[in-house]
Design a protein around this motif. Structure first.
Motif, short mmCIF file in Angstrom:
data_model
loop_
_atom_site.label_atom_id
_atom_site.label_comp_id
_atom_site.label_asym_id
_atom_site.label_seq_id
_atom_site.Cartn_x
_atom_site.Cartn_y
_atom_site.Cartn_z
N ASP A 1 4.19 -0.35 4.59
CA ASP A 1 2.78 -0.73 4.72
C ASP A 1 2.48 -1.90 3.79
N PRO B 1 6.32 4.07 -3.09
CA PRO B 1 6.36 3.34 -4.34
C PRO B 1 7.46 3.83 -5.29
N THR C 1 1.39 4.68 -8.90
CA THR C 1 0.34 5.31 -8.10
C THR C 1 -0.84 5.72 -8.98
N LEU D 1 -1.69 1.07 -7.29
CA LEU D 1 -1.82 0.70 -5.89
C LEU D 1 -3.27 0.37 -5.54
N HIS E 1 0.82 -1.21 0.00
CA HIS E 1 0.00 0.00 0.00
C HIS E 1 0.85 1.26 0.00
N ALA E 2 1.96 1.22 0.74
CA ALA E 2 2.87 2.37 0.83
C ALA E 2 4.14 1.87 1.52
#
Length: 357
Positions: A11, A49, A54, A64, A7-8
């Protein structure tokens, strides 16, 4: 189905996502078996990322959150319309590069890995290997022989990176080769150098744990620690005429290692940069000119390498499985996988996730 999604930065989540759809025309569905954690995955985890888009990828539309994993193997569970070379039950290794098959300057010349629209399964595609299943294009799934384990099938991708680096360097029988960086690609380059006939293989790294492991993996490799050893002097002393090694494979993405390689290589030798540099690095270009050397990049691999690399591993000529130091379950991927590989101790080189656990 269960999947690990990015996700990030920092994360990563093991979560339940929708089951696979039926494969479309020219696609296959795969039950994933084993997947490796790559250095690229680690870069995404720490600072992404980077490669994960994105915004929708211009060719695939992926963005994402992204299921990670581009080094994996599995079993075909369904085939889409028009697929003729694969059937349900086939055991496959995934070649993860996705790109236009025609109408692209590089694709029209068979250089698919250089396409400007290149995407990768597990980084910029609808699926990835760190899930219970994946949808891939039929050209991404390559059958493996019964003699090859699913673990080995998951190692074809990083081994292809190493083999291409060796071939970019023109490594051949009787060569002396320095590999800088004892990560998974460096270790595989070391094994590939031996498979390609190098009679003297040097490996440099600052991590003594990994150097010790390298000596177990390849008896006879000459390991060097630049924090303790005069790498250039040692290599000159071990090579004919004290001129230095024939080829250097730089697999660390480190500026100091690159320049050490330039000093260690003989005149008219070859340096191949396969490790990704995360920032601008300086090279002593006067010495490049004075020594009349070639400096070459090695990006990924030509997609037609897959059968050759499968044969190298399955035949035992390139025992890639030796670099695996741990196998874990998907639920353990973050703490026992990503975090373990980022530990400065260097206890692990390649960690595989077993999707059946």
């Amino acid at each position: 189905m269960k999947a690990l999604r990015f996700h990030a930065a920092k994360d990563l989540r093991v979560e339940t996502i929708a089951d696979l759809p039926a494969p479309g025309p020219g696609q296959v569905a795969v039950k994933n078996k084993f997947v490796g954690i790559c250095g690229t995955d680690l870069h995404e985890y720490v600072a992404g990322p980077i490669f994960v888009p994105t915004e929708p990828h211009p060719f695939t539309g992926a963005k994402l959150p992204q299921v990670l994993g581009h080094e994996f193997s599995g079993e075909v569970t369904a085939v889409g319309e028009g697929v003729t070379h694969l059937k349900v039950g086939d055991r496959v290794s995934i070649q993860p590069l996705v790109m236009p098959r025609s109408g692209d300057y590089y694709a029209d010349r068979g250089l698919f890995h250089l396409s400007e629209d290149l995407a990768l399964v597990g980084l910029s595609w609808m699926s990835g290997g760190m899930a219970e299943g994946a949808i891939v294009n039929d050209y991404n799934a390559v059958k493996i022989p019964d003699s090859m384990s699913y673990e080995e099938g998951a190692l074809v991708e990083p081994t292809a990176v190493a083999v291409y680096a060796l071939e970019r360097g023109g490594v051949t029988a009787g060569d002396s080769v320095l590999v800088t960086g004892a990560g998974p690609i460096g270790m595989l380059c070391m094994l590939a150098a031996k498979a390609y006939g190098a009679t003297k293989v040097f490996l440099s790294d600052v991590n003594e744990t990994r150097l010790a492991l390298a000596r177990e993996i390849l008896p006879g490799v000459i390991t060097l620690n630049p924090m303790k050893d005069d790498v250039v002097a040692r290599i000159r002393a071990e090579t004919e005429g004290s001129v230095g090694c024939d080829k250097v494979i730089e697999a660390s993405g480190n500026e100091a290692a690159l320049n050490t390689g330039l000093q260690a290589v003989r005149k008219q030798g070859v340096i191949v940069q396969v490790g990704l540099h995360t920032k601008d690095s300086k090279l002593h270009w006067h010495d490049v000119t004075f020594k009349d050397v070639d400096v070459r990049g090695a990006w990924a691999y030509p997609t037609h390498y897959w059968p050759k690399v499968v044969d190298l591993i399955a035949s035992g000529a390139l025992p890639a499985l030796k670099v695996v130091t741990k196998k874990i379950a998907l639920d353990e991927a973050v703490t026992e996988g990503f975090d373990a590989l980022l530990s400065p101790s260097g206890d692990h080189v390649k960690i595989l996730i077993d999707l059946d656990r």
